[in-house]
Design an enzyme around this catalytic site. Sequence first.
Site, PDB file in Angstrom:
ATOM      1  N   LYS A  52       0.846  -1.201   0.000  1.00  0.00           N
ATOM      2  CA  LYS A  52       0.000   0.000   0.000  1.00  0.00           C
ATOM      3  C   LYS A  52       0.885   1.258   0.000  1.00  0.00           C
ATOM      4  O   LYS A  52       0.630   2.206  -0.746  1.00  0.00           O
ATOM      5  CB  LYS A  52      -0.933  -0.011   1.221  1.00  0.00           C
ATOM      6  CG  LYS A  52      -2.009  -1.089   1.132  1.00  0.00           C
ATOM      7  CD  LYS A  52      -2.793  -1.281   2.421  1.00  0.00           C
ATOM      8  CE  LYS A  52      -3.747  -2.476   2.294  1.00  0.00           C
ATOM      9  NZ  LYS A  52      -4.501  -2.747   3.523  1.00  0.00           N
ATOM     10  N   GLN A  96      -4.011  -1.764   9.797  1.00  0.00           N
ATOM     11  CA  GLN A  96      -4.048  -3.078   9.164  1.00  0.00           C
ATOM     12  C   GLN A  96      -4.608  -4.109  10.140  1.00  0.00           C
ATOM     13  O   GLN A  96      -4.214  -4.170  11.307  1.00  0.00           O
ATOM     14  CB  GLN A  96      -2.632  -3.471   8.694  1.00  0.00           C
ATOM     15  CG  GLN A  96      -2.585  -4.729   7.839  1.00  0.00           C
ATOM     16  CD  GLN A  96      -3.292  -4.584   6.482  1.00  0.00           C
ATOM     17  OE1 GLN A  96      -3.390  -3.485   5.923  1.00  0.00           O
ATOM     18  NE2 GLN A  96      -3.817  -5.681   5.968  1.00  0.00           N
ATOM     19  N   ASP A 119     -10.654   2.878   4.714  1.00  0.00           N
ATOM     20  CA  ASP A 119     -10.947   1.438   4.631  1.00  0.00           C
ATOM     21  C   ASP A 119     -12.456   1.184   4.616  1.00  0.00           C
ATOM     22  O   ASP A 119     -12.892   0.079   4.294  1.00  0.00           O
ATOM     23  CB  ASP A 119     -10.342   0.716   5.845  1.00  0.00           C
ATOM     24  CG  ASP A 119      -9.066  -0.034   5.509  1.00  0.00           C
ATOM     25  OD1 ASP A 119      -8.915  -0.454   4.350  1.00  0.00           O
ATOM     26  OD2 ASP A 119      -8.228  -0.207   6.412  1.00  0.00           O
TER      27      ASP A 119
HETATM   28  N1  GUN Z   1      -6.821  -6.958   6.518  1.00  0.00           N
HETATM   29  C1  GUN Z   1      -7.272  -7.667   5.482  1.00  0.00           C
HETATM   30  N2  GUN Z   1      -7.800  -6.848   4.524  1.00  0.00           N
HETATM   31  C2  GUN Z   1      -7.672  -5.597   5.003  1.00  0.00           C
HETATM   32  C3  GUN Z   1      -8.025  -4.317   4.483  1.00  0.00           C
HETATM   33  O1  GUN Z   1      -8.590  -4.155   3.390  1.00  0.00           O
HETATM   34  N3  GUN Z   1      -7.708  -3.259   5.277  1.00  0.00           N
HETATM   35  C4  GUN Z   1      -7.112  -3.398   6.499  1.00  0.00           C
HETATM   36  N4  GUN Z   1      -6.878  -2.302   7.206  1.00  0.00           N
HETATM   37  N5  GUN Z   1      -6.789  -4.570   7.012  1.00  0.00           N
HETATM   38  C5  GUN Z   1      -7.063  -5.663   6.261  1.00  0.00           C
END
Ligand code: GUN
Length: 290
Positions: A52, A96, A119
Amino acid sequence: MQLLDGKKVSEAILAGIAETVSQRKQEGKKTPHLAAILVGGDPASQTYVASKVKTCEQIGFGSTLLRLGEETSEPELLAHIAAFNADPEIDGILVQLPLPRHIAEEKVINAISPEKDVDGFHPISLGRMVLGLPTFISATPNGIMMMLEHYNIDTTGKHCVVIGRSNIVGTPMSVLLSRNSNPGNCTVTLCHSKTRDLKALCLQADIIVAAIGRPNYVTADMVKEGAIVIDVGINRIEDSSKKSGFRLVGDVDFDQVAEKCSYITPVPGGVGKMTICALMNNTLLAVKDK
Ligand code: GUN
């Protein structure tokens, strides 16, 4: 069978975002900035967050990566989120998941300002999505919608079976596909661990979205000829022939299932790429011009 190429589609969309950012900079406008928080050392989470942040750099966004130790307390994490909420330089915040067990995920998600919730996990974001109001839509389901749109796939009236009812994928996916929009207007069956006779339901599906986190779970005998199969799984399987010691496989038994499909997403190079793309799109939307 046609491959739904997440790499290609995301590159095209990201190039458009990069162009917008470049124009913004020329006009003296704010550079979009994403802050990511990673707690602990989960290897998959480290890879996702690194990817990311790297994408931010590629498209001209600013980024902040805060790495915190596994032992970080809940109040400490909440204090970092409060600081990011108050920082006008930061447009989007993501923490995350999963978090270490001693930290309550719900409290953390609720602590992120809905205005920076790129998110789309905050109850306000999810509530607005269900009502069809403008909001941040969580990245994986949103990325899947972008992919269906890109390939001009007609979803109207189709029966879609979503396997997995998580708050971040299965549940929002079922809402997005069933609402009155394009893509959308599907009849959705949301399946989970207590579903009886999953195979019979899958065999009725025009579209299958597999988001259960079990390698090769959807097999060819569960898929109708000509179905569209979207594989959300990113599972690590031991593989001594690889330098890393593992390879990635989806929730779908790709080799067998691909022969029966009209469209299918590969793993890697499918939904994962679209998730990052949707996250970047949300971050751009989060920027408030003065
Ligand atoms: N863990 C698995 N998928 C995601 C996501 O799209 N965002 C975040 N923050 N954590 C995750």
